[in-house]
Design a protein around this motif. Structure first.
Motif, PDB file in Angstrom:
ATOM      1  N   THR A  15       0.682  -1.083   0.194  1.00 55.35           N
ATOM      2  CA  THR A  15       0.000   0.031   0.032  1.00 55.35           C
ATOM      3  C   THR A  15       0.884   1.401  -0.112  1.00 55.35           C
ATOM      4  N   SER A  16       2.076   1.158  -0.321  1.00 56.07           N
ATOM      5  CA  SER A  16       3.021   2.144  -0.523  1.00 56.07           C
ATOM      6  C   SER A  16       4.034   1.987  -1.411  1.00 56.07           C
ATOM      7  N   ILE A  17       4.610   2.941  -2.123  1.00 60.16           N
ATOM      8  CA  ILE A  17       5.558   2.776  -2.887  1.00 60.16           C
ATOM      9  C   ILE A  17       6.987   2.574  -2.248  1.00 60.16           C
ATOM     10  N   GLY A  18       7.252   2.965  -1.123  1.00 61.77           N
ATOM     11  CA  GLY A  18       8.369   2.587  -0.514  1.00 61.77           C
ATOM     12  C   GLY A  18       8.208   1.054  -0.215  1.00 61.77           C
ATOM     13  N   ALA A  19       7.265   0.501   0.261  1.00 61.93           N
ATOM     14  CA  ALA A  19       7.234  -0.978   0.492  1.00 61.93           C
ATOM     15  C   ALA A  19       7.415  -1.654  -0.949  1.00 61.93           C
ATOM     16  N   MET A  20       7.057  -1.102  -2.045  1.00 67.72           N
ATOM     17  CA  MET A  20       7.180  -1.722  -3.427  1.00 67.72           C
ATOM     18  C   MET A  20       8.857  -1.752  -3.758  1.00 67.72           C
ATOM     19  N   VAL A  21       9.539  -0.833  -3.268  1.00 68.24           N
ATOM     20  CA  VAL A  21      10.824  -0.675  -3.448  1.00 68.24           C
ATOM     21  C   VAL A  21      11.505  -1.877  -2.767  1.00 68.24           C
ATOM     22  N   GLU A  22      11.226  -2.004  -1.412  1.00 67.96           N
ATOM     23  CA  GLU A  22      11.683  -3.140  -0.535  1.00 67.96           C
ATOM     24  C   GLU A  22      11.320  -4.290  -0.959  1.00 67.96           C
ATOM     25  N   GLN A  23      10.402  -4.653  -1.559  1.00 71.60           N
ATOM     26  CA  GLN A  23      10.068  -5.802  -2.228  1.00 71.60           C
ATOM     27  C   GLN A  23      10.759  -6.203  -3.535  1.00 71.60           C
ATOM     28  N   ALA A  24      11.121  -5.224  -4.248  1.00 71.70           N
ATOM     29  CA  ALA A  24      11.921  -5.463  -5.532  1.00 71.70           C
ATOM     30  C   ALA A  24      13.423  -5.500  -5.165  1.00 71.70           C
ATOM     31  N   GLU A  54      14.300  -7.005  -2.386  1.00 74.38           N
ATOM     32  CA  GLU A  54      14.449  -8.412  -1.914  1.00 74.38           C
ATOM     33  C   GLU A  54      14.313  -9.324  -2.925  1.00 74.38           C
ATOM     34  N   GLN A  55      13.756  -9.220  -3.996  1.00 73.80           N
ATOM     35  CA  GLN A  55      13.901  -9.976  -4.884  1.00 73.80           C
ATOM     36  C   GLN A  55      15.089 -10.119  -5.723  1.00 73.80           C
ATOM     37  N   MET A  56      15.700  -8.943  -5.860  1.00 73.73           N
ATOM     38  CA  MET A  56      17.128  -8.674  -6.577  1.00 73.73           C
ATOM     39  C   MET A  56      18.196  -9.572  -5.473  1.00 73.73           C
ATOM     40  N   ARG A  57      18.034  -9.365  -4.240  1.00 77.35           N
ATOM     41  CA  ARG A  57      18.933 -10.157  -3.197  1.00 77.35           C
ATOM     42  C   ARG A  57      18.861 -11.580  -3.444  1.00 77.35           C
ATOM     43  N   GLN A  58      17.630 -12.108  -3.609  1.00 84.23           N
ATOM     44  CA  GLN A  58      17.411 -13.606  -3.859  1.00 84.23           C
ATOM     45  C   GLN A  58      18.025 -13.978  -5.242  1.00 84.23           C
ATOM     46  N   LEU A  59      18.321 -13.066  -6.289  1.00 87.18           N
ATOM     47  CA  LEU A  59      18.786 -13.203  -7.288  1.00 87.18           C
ATOM     48  C   LEU A  59      20.311 -13.004  -7.245  1.00 87.18           C
ATOM     49  N   GLN A  60      20.682 -12.616  -6.141  1.00 86.23           N
ATOM     50  CA  GLN A  60      22.251 -12.396  -6.096  1.00 86.23           C
ATOM     51  C   GLN A  60      22.467 -11.097  -6.694  1.00 86.23           C
ATOM     52  N   VAL A  61      21.808 -10.174  -7.009  1.00 91.57           N
ATOM     53  CA  VAL A  61      22.180  -8.843  -7.604  1.00 91.57           C
ATOM     54  C   VAL A  61      22.119  -7.827  -6.534  1.00 91.57           C
ATOM     55  N   GLU A  62      23.199  -6.964  -6.327  1.00 89.64           N
ATOM     56  CA  GLU A  62      23.267  -5.870  -5.373  1.00 89.64           C
ATOM     57  C   GLU A  62      24.166  -4.826  -6.111  1.00 89.64           C
TER      58      GLU A  62
END
Length: 245
Positions: A50-59, A61-69
């Motif tokens: 329900t917030s754009i900030g939360a969408m950032v964190e979700q994205a 987290e997906q990047m971390r799972q894909l080992q992209v930092e």
């Protein structure tokens, strides 16, 4: 270097269509990742943020799972572009550059430009009581100039299939709308190299939104003279050329 592609409201990564494969061909030495936001696509069973900030964190987290930092380029359209701006505001060191397509941001753009008022009745009626095909037909008509082409029926068949396989819940549509409505962009441009793209014939969001943002943030804007809101669908080659330049 990694390119991350972010779609907009109610869309999932498959809605990039053939653009993704064309983009990969044009960037053979870079990794290309398409993400879904919670509530969309393969994540349709999750509750949308329900917030754009939360969408950032979700994205992220997906990047971390894909080992992209870090070392990320963002190509983002509409709601996805809001997420890109918020990402750059929070974590500028993770991003190398951003390309934003047909976005609109409060408080810089008034509500009547962010979503053209003439579309309100059709959107409300179709979202509340329309069939899946009627909803996808409306989205196609408002976002692209492909609705009058021979390709339209096949495109709609694909979109209806996506909606049937991963049905987006109405409450998730509302949650995503709420997130977009409450987001307030920073007064200053993100501290990440930025290019803006817009379709001059966008029937959903007034392209003046991009013009205003580009002027206030003193960043470059390139306008396609004939494309609509879904610029990658209307002219994939043109968008890809901008990323190469």
């Amino acid at each position: 270097m990694t390119w991350v592609l972010l779609r907009g409201l109610m869309r999932e990564q498959r809605h990039w269509g053939s653009f993704t494969s064309q983009f990969i061909q044009a960037h053979p030495h870079e990794r290309v990742i398409t993400l879904d936001f919670a509530g969309n696509g393969a994540l349709y069973q999750q509750a949308s943020a329900t917030s754009i900030g939360a969408m950032v964190e979700q994205a992220r987290e997906q990047m971390r799972q894909l080992q992209v930092e870090g070392n990320i380029n963002l190509l983002a359209i509409s709601l996805g572009a809001m997420v890109a701006v918020a990402w750059a505001e929070r974590y500028p060191d993770e991003l190398q550059r951003m390309i934003l397509i047909n976005t609109s941001l409060a408080p810089h753009n008034p509500f009547y430009q962010r979503l053209r008022p003439a579309n309100y009745p059709a959107i409300i009626a179709t979202m509340l009581s329309g069939s899946q095909r009627q909803r996808e037909q409306l989205i196609l008509r408002l976002t692209s100039h492909q609705s009058d082409t021979a390709h339209a029926e096949r495109l709609l068949d694909d979109w209806v299939h996506y909606a049937q396989q991963y049905p987006i819940r109405r409450r998730n549509i509302l949650r995503q709308l709420f997130a977009a409505m409450r987001y307030r962009a920073p007064a200053q441009a993100p501290q990440v190299p930025l290019l803006m793209l817009a379709g001059a014939k966008d029937a959903l969001v007034n392209p003046q939104c991009s013009t205003t943002l580009a002027r206030r943030w003193q960043t470059e804007l390139r306008v396609h003279p004939d494309a609509g809101h879904d610029l990658p669908l209307d002219d994939a080659a043109w968008v890809i050329q901008q990323t190469l330049e």
